[in-house]
Design an enzyme around this catalytic site. Sequence first.
Site, PDB file in Angstrom:
ATOM      1  N   HIS A   1       0.852  -1.200   0.000  1.00  0.00           N
ATOM      2  CA  HIS A   1       0.000   0.000   0.000  1.00  0.00           C
ATOM      3  C   HIS A   1       0.885   1.246   0.000  1.00  0.00           C
ATOM      4  CE1 HIS A   1      -2.860   3.042   1.186  1.00  0.00           C
ATOM      5  NE2 HIS A   1      -3.810   2.215   0.794  1.00  0.00           N
TER       6      HIS A   1
ATOM      7  N   GLU B   1      -3.767   2.159  -7.832  1.00  0.00           N
ATOM      8  CA  GLU B   1      -3.964   3.098  -6.725  1.00  0.00           C
ATOM      9  C   GLU B   1      -3.081   4.328  -6.954  1.00  0.00           C
ATOM     10  OE1 GLU B   1      -1.687   2.367  -3.306  1.00  0.00           O
ATOM     11  OE2 GLU B   1      -3.285   2.767  -1.892  1.00  0.00           O
TER      12      GLU B   1
ATOM     13  N   GLY C   1     -10.947   2.921   1.165  1.00  0.00           N
ATOM     14  CA  GLY C   1     -10.432   3.328   2.470  1.00  0.00           C
ATOM     15  C   GLY C   1     -11.513   4.009   3.279  1.00  0.00           C
TER      16      GLY C   1
HETATM   17  P1  PGA Z   1      -9.431   6.102   0.188  1.00  0.00           P
HETATM   18  O1  PGA Z   1      -8.231   5.073   0.341  1.00  0.00           O
HETATM   19  O2  PGA Z   1     -10.618   5.327  -0.286  1.00  0.00           O
HETATM   20  O3  PGA Z   1      -9.636   6.683   1.557  1.00  0.00           O
HETATM   21  O4  PGA Z   1      -9.000   7.113  -0.812  1.00  0.00           O
HETATM   22  C1  PGA Z   1      -7.933   4.257  -0.762  1.00  0.00           C
HETATM   23  C2  PGA Z   1      -6.590   3.619  -0.638  1.00  0.00           C
HETATM   24  O5  PGA Z   1      -5.891   3.857   0.360  1.00  0.00           O
HETATM   25  O6  PGA Z   1      -6.208   2.872  -1.539  1.00  0.00           O
END
Ligand code: PGA
Length: 252
Positions: A94, A164, A234
């Site tokens: 991540h 991502e 997230g």
């Molecule tokens: P988020 O996180 O949905 O809060 O943007 C997504 C992620 O960390 O991949």
Amino acid sequence: MKKTLLIGNWKMNPRTLREAMDLFNATAKGVENVKGTEVVLCPPFVFLPYIRKTKYRVRLGGQNAFWMKSGAFTGEVSPSMLRSLGCSYVIVGHSERKKYLGETLSMINKKVLAVLDEKLIPVVCIGEREKNSGNARQEVLYQMEEIFDHVKITSASNVVVVYEPEWAISTWSKGISATPEYTANVIEWMRESLGKIFGPRIGNEIRILYGGSVNSTNVRDFMEKGGVQGALVGSASLHAKEFIRLVKHSVI
Ligand code: PGA
């Protein structure tokens, strides 16, 4: 065709076990009867033992794992430990781990291999750091080659890839995601590159998700126009009602 995959990454939330149990129970119950999707929740490690005997169909995942099976590695958790707590998925690489903990592509590569070795499904995060840098394509392709080094073709179809883009994560972007059209472009390169690494058949079988400010109002656009098979979520996964709506809206 594999099912749509929606993964809730709670990150370092919520603050207490009680809140975690409430969030888990409400979410798991709410998505129980949504057909055509597979839902995975990834709470912090410490909450896993309390929710592992779930009567619901949601699956569990870890947010990270170390590449060794056991030993003197203070603070780390192995894939087999996660397996023994009922996890079937593990998020690997991540962007927050790269950013705050210096996780490198070669570390991520070792983690992917270790997770596959334990017959768990690695959810591998890949994406460019900056918006409009002009070299997103090279960045994404380079990351894929490094991260999938030595991954056997026979286990590759189990891998889940998440596109991502770091700049679209809600903490930084104030909730502004990448557009589905932009995403579709990158997904095309990713498929092409997976095809080069593992061959076209496996390259097409691997599920690719999008992660970055996904919510109940934009999830369907990503599925329909972004060319993805699900999402890594997230902040929206920290509110049971919103996440349940998101899961329902993801069904095309
Ligand atoms: P988020 O996180 O949905 O809060 O943007 C997504 C992620 O960390 O991949």
